[in-house]
Design a protein around this motif. Sequence first.
Motif, PDB file in Angstrom:
ATOM      1  N   THR A 156       0.846  -1.192   0.000  1.00 35.25           N
ATOM      2  CA  THR A 156       0.000   0.000   0.000  1.00 35.25           C
ATOM      3  C   THR A 156       0.878   1.236   0.000  1.00 35.25           C
ATOM      4  N   LYS A 164      -8.694  16.309  -4.225  1.00 33.68           N
ATOM      5  CA  LYS A 164      -8.683  15.105  -5.045  1.00 33.68           C
ATOM      6  C   LYS A 164      -7.263  14.829  -5.536  1.00 33.68           C
ATOM      7  N   THR A 212      -4.907  11.980  -8.187  1.00 37.40           N
ATOM      8  CA  THR A 212      -4.901  10.911  -9.178  1.00 37.40           C
ATOM      9  C   THR A 212      -3.563  10.184  -9.101  1.00 37.40           C
ATOM     10  N   GLU A 220      -1.532   7.271 -11.441  1.00 38.32           N
ATOM     11  CA  GLU A 220      -1.567   6.491 -12.672  1.00 38.32           C
ATOM     12  C   GLU A 220      -0.188   5.923 -12.986  1.00 38.32           C
ATOM     13  N   ASN A 241      -1.352  -4.835 -10.372  1.00 45.80           N
ATOM     14  CA  ASN A 241      -2.727  -4.346 -10.407  1.00 45.80           C
ATOM     15  C   ASN A 241      -2.854  -3.223  -9.374  1.00 45.80           C
ATOM     16  N   GLU A 245      -5.539  -0.848  -7.289  1.00 37.36           N
ATOM     17  CA  GLU A 245      -6.937  -0.950  -6.902  1.00 37.36           C
ATOM     18  C   GLU A 245      -7.767   0.243  -7.352  1.00 37.36           C
ATOM     19  N   ARG A 246      -7.170   1.420  -7.481  1.00 36.72           N
ATOM     20  CA  ARG A 246      -7.912   2.610  -7.898  1.00 36.72           C
ATOM     21  C   ARG A 246      -6.920   3.655  -8.377  1.00 36.72           C
ATOM     22  N   THR A 247      -7.430   4.596  -9.164  1.00 34.25           N
ATOM     23  CA  THR A 247      -6.574   5.652  -9.700  1.00 34.25           C
ATOM     24  C   THR A 247      -6.994   7.037  -9.227  1.00 34.25           C
ATOM     25  N   GLU A 248      -8.210   7.170  -8.692  1.00 37.57           N
ATOM     26  CA  GLU A 248      -8.684   8.455  -8.202  1.00 37.57           C
ATOM     27  C   GLU A 248      -8.873   8.385  -6.685  1.00 37.57           C
ATOM     28  N   LEU A 249      -8.279   9.335  -5.991  1.00 35.10           N
ATOM     29  CA  LEU A 249      -8.315   9.368  -4.535  1.00 35.10           C
ATOM     30  C   LEU A 249      -8.896  10.696  -4.084  1.00 35.10           C
ATOM     31  N   VAL A 251      -3.161   3.741  -1.795  1.00 37.07           N
ATOM     32  CA  VAL A 251      -3.582   2.931  -2.933  1.00 37.07           C
ATOM     33  C   VAL A 251      -2.772   1.641  -2.905  1.00 37.07           C
TER      34      VAL A 251
END
Length: 490
Positions: free
Chosen positions: A207, A221, A223, A225, A247, A249-253, A264
């Motif tokens: 993480t 916000k 991002t 990537e 992998n 888990e997400r790209t926008e925080l 992330v």
Amino acid sequence: MKRHIKQFWLPVLAVLAAACSDFDLQDQFDAKFHKVVGVAENAFQSDDVQSFYDLGVGANVRFHISRGGSDPSLTAMVSLTPMTAEEIAEYTTYYTALPAEYFTLPESVTFAPGEERKAVDVNLTGDQIAALKRALDEREPDALPYALAVKLSSEDGTTVKSDKAYFIRPVIVNDTPDFTIGSEDHTYKATDEETILFFKRGETELTVDMALAAALPVDVKATVEIDETLLDAFNTAHGTHTKAIVNMERTELEYPAGTTSVGVKLTADDSGFDRKEDVVVPLLVKLDYLGIERKVFVVFGNAIPLSKEMIRFADGKANDWSLGTFPDNLIDGDRETWITTGGNNNNWWSTGDKDYGQSLIIDLGESYNQFCLRYQTRTSLQTLSQGFYDTVTQDGRARPHEIGLGVGSDGNAWTFLGKTLVADYMTAPDDWTSKVYELDEAARYIRFGIVRTWEPDPNNEQKMIYPGDAGWWSELSELYIYDGKRKFFE
């Protein structure tokens, strides 16, 4: 309070009520006790600094005032006004009053009957914060720092409690909060623009923690990537790497107002590459609102392959003298198999004036300028009996508490790197990673030893003790040496 007073006067009321139907208990108290108001918090805390950020948005400072008095059925009212420089000087000579042009106060606060506590917001607009930042930057270095200073004034017969009639807080303005990425034990290098993290050997999940140094009054916000265009620049600076397969888990925080940390999770798919290779995940993190952009490179920990022929006891004892199948247990990936750094003499724990501890010698196979060491001990703690050589591990007391390290070019002559305190309390960590050691001269051999563990006898004074002085031997389950010659360690 009125209820308690009436209970006290109850025997008297029956008599007085018969004599005078207009009797009111509050007449027995001076009017100044009917309505009393004061600041609920500590009125002045010099170390409780209010930090604002020049982000173009407003902020507020909240404090509370409370009421008391003999008659809670009455309405109470106070005014709030900025303190002058002369007024704040009565309480502190280390700060001066923040000019009223930089904040806005409510004109008055009203307590309805029965209300005991009210929140008061001192508001600053984005323009006021920006103007305050400019003013602070232009002040002389020896000028007194500003403090937000507010006083309560009486209205409508309300009594202001004299020792709680003001609120003072130092103030500063920052451009943007500091921004940190990654936990310390996974970070090789961090700058204002670039962070290098690493997967440790055997890890498949990591993480990436991203934390603001302070909570902000607005939502922010972010991002994250995978940006392959960063890989070329990274390879130019740090040597050739290929992209790891992970992998995300997400790209926008999002950091909701008042929060500071978000993470992330990356999950590695290492079926398509050899973990001995230098592979990297190039990430680009952006917090557009704050103007923060950070390059994050997550590298797979490149552990040097070790075999049992590469590890030996420092005193030359046979491998089977370790009360276990040494050294295989150190490199089998199983936390529940171990070796014990014990033996039949004290030659292992000191060499002249250098405290290496009960030590092992590791042949790395080639010379390195830098390295990082990691060891693990068992997570299951129990008493083991091996005849005369008992090893007890309850409370982690057989885990290393202090280590000694040395390096050499031939496995005989040593340059002492010093001792490192792992833990000065009874329970040492069962998974520990050293700093990256940078060597003046390349070395092929590492001497790693346990200098001190914890006092074994619970009836004695609890303290760390040298194993050679009747202290306990230590156990090790797994040992890793990470390749430090790669340029990204520099």
